[in-house]
Design an enzyme around this catalytic site. Structure first.
Site, PDB file in Angstrom:
ATOM      1  N   CYS A 116     -13.976  13.761 -43.370  1.00 38.03           N
ATOM      2  CA  CYS A 116     -14.042  13.546 -41.917  1.00 38.03           C
ATOM      3  C   CYS A 116     -13.281  12.302 -41.466  1.00 38.03           C
ATOM      4  CB  CYS A 116     -15.499  13.455 -41.478  1.00 38.03           C
ATOM      5  SG  CYS A 116     -16.418  14.917 -41.916  1.00 38.03           S
ATOM      6  N   HIS A 258     -15.243  10.613 -34.723  1.00 35.76           N
ATOM      7  CA  HIS A 258     -15.476  11.880 -35.425  1.00 35.76           C
ATOM      8  C   HIS A 258     -16.746  12.503 -34.855  1.00 35.76           C
ATOM      9  CE1 HIS A 258     -16.435  14.864 -38.261  1.00 35.76           C
ATOM     10  NE2 HIS A 258     -17.350  14.158 -38.913  1.00 35.76           N
ATOM     11  N   ASN A 288     -19.458  19.979 -35.915  1.00 30.27           N
ATOM     12  CA  ASN A 288     -18.699  19.050 -36.746  1.00 30.27           C
ATOM     13  C   ASN A 288     -17.563  19.825 -37.427  1.00 30.27           C
ATOM     14  OD1 ASN A 288     -17.719  17.465 -38.816  1.00 30.27           O
ATOM     15  ND2 ASN A 288     -19.721  16.712 -39.482  1.00 30.27           N
TER      16      ASN A 288
END
Ligand code: ACO
Length: 332
Positions: A116, A258, A288
């Site tokens: 990520c 993020h 996500n």
């Protein structure tokens, strides 16, 4: 090779996501969960899930094509493509496939794996090639198809992840550097918090020699630890980058983190004493998406007319490794 000391301008953005959408209602029919639990703990409502015809390479190429057009360039103008992904179509890398799908025949291309944090790591990597005068136009893609690696019977992870791709074009600029500062960090001692682990099985070849053939296992995460890590380390990294850029929090127009969890976005903004209206979030519509989440959220904010040329953006990625990184840049 004659551009040493060039600054960086970020001049184009694009994104792509699979067509199929998986809602909290859908998930509550698959595992013991509810819209109320997912929404209140994460802010997520929908995630996009790739079908059998939607590859990581194609999503990445679609996002990059839009970013290149947005920058007013053609694929042939591109010198380098960096594909940040942890879920390539091919373990040897998917960046070259993306280069070929784009028709960016002059471009070198490689994958960069930092989960990520991948997109911010890739942006910083791209900036080094531009500052040394080697390349003029670099495409940075963040893309992941995490749904391939989710255990769809594990409610602690399956509600969190979705698929997508986002891309930007970085260009050498002689009229000022818009990447103002950055910070990149890793802490492998916490590697066990978040893994997509390889499990080997011994296969005997000849007497005394075995090969370790095996397969990757689904995502495993200690959610609480990752949460604690993100809320502690991300503000620190952003503050360091702001200090290097000579900025204070009032100078930041947008916080572009993020998109892991709305509660993390809110907690980081609070620690930075940044007003909640400055948080860019599209977590409700995508979940996500790992390396894709930052450029996906940036693209949405640009299309909505929120982010404007000259705006100062504080961005940060964080996740498996553990890795984390922050960058301060001006759009356009
Ligand atoms: N539905 C209903 N209940 C659930 C679910 C679910 N989907 N998942 C867990 N629960 C239960 C747990 O079993 C637990 O029950 P118990 O108290 O009876 O044991 C309870 O809910 C609380 O669980 P926690 O794990 O403590 O929940 P928490 O509030 O920490 O939220 C979450 C979990 C959303 C995962 C949070 O910890 C988080 O966002 N962590 C960070 C994740 C992250 O940032 N990842 C980024 C990196 S991703 C990458 O790099 C690829």
């Amino acid at each position: 090779m004659n551009n040493i000391g060039a600054g960086i301008a970020i001049i184009g953005c694009g994104s792509a996501a699979p067509q199929n959408k998986l809602t909290n209602e859908n998930l509550s029919r698959m595992v013991e969960t509810s819209d109320e639990w997912i929404t209140s703990r994460t802010g997520m409502k929908i995630r996009h899930i790739a079908n059998e015809t939607e590859s990581l390479s194609q999503l990445s190429a679609d996002a990059a094509q839009k970013a290149i057009a947005d920058a007013g360039l053609s694929p042939i103008d591109i010198d380098l493509i960096i594909l940040a992904t942890s879920t390539p179509d091919d373990l040897f890398g998917s960046a070259s496939k993306v280069q070929s799908l784009l028709g960016a025949t002059r471009a070198a291309a490689f994958d960069l794996t930092a989960a990520c944090s991948g997109f911010v790591f890739a942006l910083i990597t791209a900036s080094q090639f531009i500052r040394t005068g080697v390349y003029q136009n670099v495409v940075v893609i963040g893309a992941d198809v995490v749904s391939r690696w989710v255990d769809w019977s594990d409610r602690t992870t399956c509600v969190l992840f979705g698929d997508g791709a986002g891309a930007i074009v970085c260009q050498a600029s002689q009229t000022g550097d818009r990447l103002l500062a950055f910070e990149m960090r890793s802490d492998g001692s916490q590697n066990g918090c978040l893994n997509l682990p390889y499990q080997s099985q011994s296969q005997s070849l000849v007497s005394g020699i075995t090969a370790q053939s095996g397969a990757y296992q689904p995502i495993m995460m200690n959610g609480r630890e990752v949460y604690r890590f993100a809320v502690a380390k991300v503000p620190e990294a952003i503050e360091k980058a702001m200090y290097r850029a000579g900025l204070v929090i009032e100078d930041i127009d947008w916080l572009l983190l993020h998109q892991a969890n709305q509660r993390i976005l809110d907690a980081v903004a609070k620690r930075l004493k940044l007003s909640p209206e400055k948080i860019l979030s599209n977590i409700g519509e995508y979940g996500n998406t790992s390396a894709a989440s930052i450029p996906l959220a940036l693209d949405a904010a640009l299309r909505e007319g929120k982010v404007k040329p000259g705006d100062t953006i504080a961005t940060a990625g964080f996740g498996a490794g553990l890795t984390w990184s922050a960058a301060i840049f001006k759009w356009g």
